[in-house]
Design a protein around this motif. Structure first.
Motif, PDB file in Angstrom:
ATOM      1  N   PHE B 185      -3.556   1.520   0.681  1.00  0.00           N
ATOM      2  CA  PHE B 185      -2.354   1.139   1.584  1.00  0.00           C
ATOM      3  C   PHE B 185      -1.096   1.058   0.615  1.00  0.00           C
ATOM      4  O   PHE B 185      -1.142   0.622  -0.383  1.00  0.00           O
ATOM      5  CB  PHE B 185      -2.524  -0.249   2.216  1.00  0.00           C
ATOM      6  N   ASN B 187       2.517  -0.076  -0.392  1.00  0.00           N
ATOM      7  CA  ASN B 187       3.521  -0.929   0.143  1.00  0.00           C
ATOM      8  C   ASN B 187       5.070  -0.627  -0.239  1.00  0.00           C
ATOM      9  O   ASN B 187       5.127  -0.541  -1.595  1.00  0.00           O
ATOM     10  CB  ASN B 187       3.163  -2.395  -0.022  1.00  0.00           C
ATOM     11  N   ASP B 199       0.896  -3.668   5.627  1.00  0.00           N
ATOM     12  CA  ASP B 199       0.056  -3.388   4.745  1.00  0.00           C
ATOM     13  C   ASP B 199      -0.577  -4.281   3.781  1.00  0.00           C
ATOM     14  O   ASP B 199      -1.763  -4.275   3.686  1.00  0.00           O
ATOM     15  CB  ASP B 199       0.584  -2.218   3.854  1.00  0.00           C
ATOM     16  N   LEU B 210      -3.984  -2.074  -2.545  1.00  0.00           N
ATOM     17  CA  LEU B 210      -2.726  -2.015  -2.011  1.00  0.00           C
ATOM     18  C   LEU B 210      -1.907  -1.444  -3.262  1.00  0.00           C
ATOM     19  O   LEU B 210      -2.235  -1.847  -4.426  1.00  0.00           O
ATOM     20  CB  LEU B 210      -2.127  -3.543  -1.763  1.00  0.00           C
ATOM     21  N   THR B 237       2.803   3.151   5.124  1.00  0.00           N
ATOM     22  CA  THR B 237       3.673   2.014   5.877  1.00  0.00           C
ATOM     23  C   THR B 237       5.151   1.968   5.356  1.00  0.00           C
ATOM     24  O   THR B 237       5.219   1.805   4.104  1.00  0.00           O
ATOM     25  CB  THR B 237       3.036   0.709   5.672  1.00  0.00           C
TER      26      THR B 237
END
Lengths: 77, 490
Positions: B185, B187, B199, B210, B237
């Motif tokens: 993910f 961020n 996220d 992340l 995101t």
């Protein structure tokens, strides 16, 4: 490409005539340009002068005043 | 329902050496995340704070930032994330308003504050691997985090999110979005904005990785794209504004980020032009438009944006009408109910009572957003008040007006959004001074901007200052914003 055209472009982007009075003003320090303004600037440079500056070539330290931006664009013409 | 901490513990047990978090070239494994946060929790518990007393976590994207978040909630305390870009006076305001009694820092703090400051690094240095009992953890209806957002009274307001709010949100994310095993993910948002929660917790709860990008990287586009290219991100995101910025780089495409399969957009209106361009650049990725205010935990509705949808509507919908938690009042205001509605604003019962109300026996949040229905979808059409979104930042122009009005040279002012092509691009302010200008307007503006930067983050400081002798009034004696806005038409 005249220097005046570059200053006019910066006045449009920064929405401030101060650029004409003080072409050595630090655009980032004075809050006249930020990351989004930078993008806007590169688009306008492309539109008005047909010079394409890759975003990855844009170094804040070297493109921080109207005079320096004019210098950078003159190099690329 | 899933317990956030229990799920992260499980991920740490299952694959301790896996990367939980990466930023710049620094990596934090699940094992370190779990054990370091236990140490932080133990250190906090020794201080004898009252249970649920908020703890400020100050910093930017350091891995210790998320160690501190988990450490606080393991010890039974909500955390208040404050990004290091937030000016000192605003930090002081948040400390006073929240009654926090401890600040954990992951970056040097260059200001004196009234409460004890401890570096997370120092807490972690104490060698102990003793687990914290789950009975100590923040649970159920207790407050898990508090996010401060711009307030029209002139002071930011703290939105309290409970453990069960967050768990409901994460469950909703897991049920509605295609998240493959071993995802990465991205961020982009500082932790003081709840877009980051979209996220952070789905990543950690699912045992994913992340990848955080820093403001410094964003300011130096070359570093930003190097970081994106090396991230292996699968889930993106961000605000639409940030994607728009990335689109400026012609090399930002599937070749640069081949693993990317999902785009999640939230925080402001998603322009169809941005979607169309992303569809071309990332033909294999799915694009989602999410909607929701901080007060209902990040997001409550979404649409998958398809080519048909883009062709069908000039503006993209924010959700299907079938969403049982969203309804429209008679005046078009969007109200939200359901398990993610916040416990209210911290220590602000009046503000809470105004926005959080019982309607038809259900607790609801009145968003102040206006919406309408069309063809089975819900659309956003504007605000009831003076809240605006600028580059994805939520702000109340009234708060900015109050701060400018407090500056000694100023007698009165109005802050207006500057709109270009239907989009807010910057802020402008009309200022009436106590004394007529003696020096240049530029010097005055420089002085006011500099004074303002002690109180407001840079995105809340208007770009242009205009000096007028008086503000135009409408027949009711109020400042005539419409007339001023007409002066601003570009």
């Amino acid at each position: 490409m005249e220097k005046q055209q570059i200053l006019d472009m910066l006045v449009d982007i920064c929405e401030d005539d101060i650029i004409l009075e003080n072409p050595d003003i630090d655009l980032f320090e004075e809050g006249l340009l930020d990351s989004f303004g930078t993008i806007n600037l590169l688009v306008e440079i492309d539109n008005r002068f047909d010079i394409s500056v890759p975003i990855t070539d844009f170094d804040r330290e070297e493109w921080n005043t109207p005079n320096r931006i004019a210098g950078k664009l003159a190099e690329r013409q | 329902m899933v317990s956030i901490l229990a799920a992260i513990e499980q991920a740490a047990r299952k694959h301790p050496a896996k990367t939980a978090y990466q930023v710049d070239q620094v990596i934090l494994t699940y094992s370190d995340l779990w054990h370091f946060s236990d140490r932080v929790a133990h250190s906090i518990m020794k201080l004898g704070l009252q249970r649920q007393q908020p703890i400020i976590v100050y910093g930017h994207m350091s891995p210790f930032q998320i160690v501190a978040f988990l450490g606080a909630v393991k010890a039974g305390h909500p955390y208040i994330p404050v990004d290091s870009s937030i000016p000192s006076e605003r930090l002081q305001t948040i400390i006073a308003a929240s009654d926090a009694k401890l600040l954990l820092s992951t970056e040097p703090l260059h200001t004196n504050i009234s409460i004890p400051v401890t570096a997370v690094e120092d807490m972690i240095a104490q060698p102990s691997n003793e687990p914290v009992q789950p009975s100590c953890w923040v649970r159920d209806e207790e407050i898990y985090y508090i996010i401060y957002t711009s307030g029209s009274t002139g002071k930011p307001k703290g939105v309290q999110i409970t453990a069960s709010n967050l768990a409901s949100f994460v469950t909703w994310m897991q049920e509605n979005f295609p998240i493959q095993e071993s995802s990465v993910f991205l961020n982009q948002a500082p932790y003081s904005f709840d877009l980051s929660v979209m996220d952070l917790y789905p990543a950690l709860v699912g045992g994913h990785t992340l990848h955080a990008i820093t403001q410094e990287q964003i300011a130096n586009p070359k570093d930003l794209f190097d970081s994106l290219a090396g991230s292996n991100s699968t889930v993106w995101t961000s605000t639409p504004s940030f994607a728009k910025m990335c689109l400026m780089n012609k090399e930002w495409n599937q070749d640069l980020m081949p693993a990317l399969t999902t785009f999640l957009f939230c925080g402001e209106v998603l322009p169809p032009s941005v979607v169309k361009e992303i569809m071309q650049r990332f033909p294999h990725a799915g694009i989602y438009n999410l909607y929701g205010p901080t007060e209902t935990t990040v997001a409550v509705s979404y649409v998958k944006v398809t080519e048909e949808l883009v062709d069908q509507f000039e503006q993209l919908p924010i959700g299907p009408l079938s969403n049982p938690n969203i309804s429209l009042l008679e005046d078009g205001e969007i109200v939200i109910s359901g398990p993610t509605v916040s416990a209210g604003y911290l220590k602000a019962p009046e503000l809470t009572a105004k926005s959080f109300q019982l309607l038809n026996g259900k607790r609801m949040y009145k968003t102040g957003d206006l919406g309408y229905e069309k063809d089975g979808y819900l659309f956003f059409s504007g605000r009831k008040d003076y809240q605006i979104k600028l580059h994805g930042y939520r702000l109340e122009t009234e708060e900015i007006e109050k701060q400018i009005g407090n500056l000694p040279p100023v007698s009165d002012c109005v802050v207006l959004p500057i709109v270009k092509d239907d989009e807010i691009v910057s802020l402008s302010t009309y200022v009436v001074l106590q004394e007529p200008l003696t020096d240049s307007a530029f010097k005055m503006t420089k002085q006011l901007k500099s004074a303002l930067s002690d109180y407001l983050p840079s995105y809340m400081i208007p770009k242009t200052f205009k000096y007028v002798e008086a503000l135009p009034l409408n027949p009711n004696g109020k400042v005539d914003r419409k007339r001023l806005a007409a002066w601003e038409t570009v």
